[in-house]
Design an enzyme around this catalytic site. Sequence first.
Site, PDB file in Angstrom:
ATOM      1  N   GLY A  14       0.808  -1.208   0.000  1.00  0.00           N
ATOM      2  CA  GLY A  14       0.000   0.000   0.000  1.00  0.00           C
ATOM      3  C   GLY A  14       0.841   1.258   0.000  1.00  0.00           C
ATOM      4  N   ASN A 110       6.042  -5.633   5.792  1.00  0.00           N
ATOM      5  CA  ASN A 110       6.584  -6.957   6.123  1.00  0.00           C
ATOM      6  C   ASN A 110       6.396  -7.970   4.999  1.00  0.00           C
ATOM      7  OD1 ASN A 110       3.833  -7.122   6.590  1.00  0.00           O
ATOM      8  ND2 ASN A 110       4.037  -7.327   8.801  1.00  0.00           N
ATOM      9  N   ASP A 140       0.752   1.121   8.738  1.00  0.00           N
ATOM     10  CA  ASP A 140       0.325   0.304   9.881  1.00  0.00           C
ATOM     11  C   ASP A 140       1.312   0.360  11.042  1.00  0.00           C
ATOM     12  OD1 ASP A 140      -2.011  -0.592   8.646  1.00  0.00           O
ATOM     13  OD2 ASP A 140      -0.954  -2.204   7.617  1.00  0.00           O
ATOM     14  N   GLY A 184      -5.713  -1.037   9.991  1.00  0.00           N
ATOM     15  CA  GLY A 184      -4.977  -1.717  11.052  1.00  0.00           C
ATOM     16  C   GLY A 184      -5.489  -3.131  11.205  1.00  0.00           C
ATOM     17  N   ARG A 185      -4.857  -4.060  10.479  1.00  0.00           N
ATOM     18  CA  ARG A 185      -5.339  -5.444  10.458  1.00  0.00           C
ATOM     19  C   ARG A 185      -5.052  -6.176  11.761  1.00  0.00           C
ATOM     20  NH1 ARG A 185      -6.220  -8.034   6.045  1.00  0.00           N
ATOM     21  NH2 ARG A 185      -4.855  -6.644   4.877  1.00  0.00           N
ATOM     22  N   GLU A 247      -9.902  -1.817  11.846  1.00  0.00           N
ATOM     23  CA  GLU A 247     -10.553  -2.814  10.993  1.00  0.00           C
ATOM     24  C   GLU A 247     -10.252  -4.237  11.450  1.00  0.00           C
ATOM     25  OE1 GLU A 247      -8.925  -2.140   7.105  1.00  0.00           O
ATOM     26  OE2 GLU A 247      -6.939  -2.878   7.655  1.00  0.00           O
ATOM     27  N   TYR A 306      -8.813   4.343   1.948  1.00  0.00           N
ATOM     28  CA  TYR A 306      -7.530   4.785   1.419  1.00  0.00           C
ATOM     29  C   TYR A 306      -7.261   6.278   1.615  1.00  0.00           C
ATOM     30  CZ  TYR A 306      -7.345   0.228  -0.926  1.00  0.00           C
ATOM     31  OH  TYR A 306      -7.316  -1.112  -1.199  1.00  0.00           O
ATOM     32  N   GLN A 308      -7.082   7.847   4.202  1.00  0.00           N
ATOM     33  CA  GLN A 308      -6.208   8.047   5.360  1.00  0.00           C
ATOM     34  C   GLN A 308      -4.752   8.247   4.960  1.00  0.00           C
ATOM     35  OE1 GLN A 308      -7.343   4.913   8.565  1.00  0.00           O
ATOM     36  NE2 GLN A 308      -8.273   4.240   6.659  1.00  0.00           N
ATOM     37  N   ARG A 309      -4.342   7.606   3.890  1.00  0.00           N
ATOM     38  CA  ARG A 309      -2.924   7.588   3.540  1.00  0.00           C
ATOM     39  C   ARG A 309      -2.591   8.443   2.317  1.00  0.00           C
ATOM     40  NH1 ARG A 309      -3.268   1.346   1.353  1.00  0.00           N
ATOM     41  NH2 ARG A 309      -3.704   1.807  -0.833  1.00  0.00           N
TER      42      ARG A 309
END
Length: 422
Positions: A14, A110, A140, A184-185, A247, A306, A308-309
């Site tokens: 992302g 990651n 994140d 935020g997974r 989320e 999206y 947000q970023r």
Amino acid sequence: MTLKGNALIIQSGGPTAVINQSLTGIMTASRDYPEEIHRVYGAYHGLHGVLYENFLDLSAEENRIWQNISVSPGAALGSARIKPRHSDLDRIFEVFSAHDIKFVFYNGGNDSAEAAQLIREEANKRNYQVRILHIPKTIDNDLMVTDHCPGYGSVAKVVSHIIAGDDLDNRSFFNSVKINVVMGRHAGWIAAATAIAKKGHIDIEDDDEVGPHLIYLPEVEFNEKKFLSDVQKTYNRIGRATIVVAEGIADQLGEERFAGEVDEFGNALLSSSGKLGDYLSNLIKKNLLYNTSFGKLRCRADTLGYLQRSLAGMASHTDQADAFLVGSMAVHYIMKGESDKMVTLVRAHGENYKCETSLCDLKLVAQKTKLMPKSMINSEENGVTEDFYQYVLPLAGCVPELRALKATHVKKKLFDYVRPDK
């Protein structure tokens, strides 16, 4: 051993508001090594650009464009969420060899660290001489070892501004409950950052009405009964509530009910669906006891997604500087012979914020997630502590200064009015 050849930059995952600062940092620092780095290429749309030999010659661009590129959100090179398959490896190294790729800068989270590690392991098997460094990037903020991740400070600034305004909007009405679902997974760093909105109120010391009033993080197991109890207590105290949920609490409620598609790394695209917000909104509508004399209950939910970023002009200055720093330092490290590592940010101790860089092994980052420590989550498990504010405020930067009207009420002279039903 001295390596000479071409460099390749891969942006993956992302985008963020500052990922192009890291790109610009690489381009700026690479000019210091004209003998070793012959050309700098960009893989157009991440690993997809490698597989389909779709490269951009970044060395051919005029130097003046990079200042504008650096402050633009989105991934300038394009991005992709592709995991290298075993069947892709021959093609990847055919392309590397054809274009004399000796230095690879893999800019991502990651999953990107995992992809870089897989390519590195294959290079070792083939005795292909290449150095690979991973440059951290993720809103994140969940990469291990590094103090924080470039991209997080800007999204922290954005969501705190959004919630500050949204809470004042919510405050305008009786019986109003507002839910905001943020990214935020597995980690709740973004949701927690919305608490910065509280710091912007000039009269914060004597006003506990300022939202967000409740914040729910993936680090804490979600309990519907406790959630409803928290909302009811907040309503009973101030007659409304502003709520933020990550989320990732959808995982605990049953991810399949709320998720959208799944990418090649197995990640459900939770932000592509507004189902979680709708579910929680309906839960409150069915269960909240409210004052009917103030009218009907207003309960709404937004999934920020999206935006947000990607808000142009809203990037944190600290975030921009750190993103440029990790990009430029990656070049200097790789020229010193470093490989198979990620550039990390190390926060210096002291009153004023300052960060330096270091390196860590890729295996410490790939397929791992840094969660919020318990010391940053309040005892009620629905908000944050002062430790978190000390951590996040330097990263987000400025806080909007806001004030709610708190004028003196005029003394009543009449009996209370009872409004007819019709």
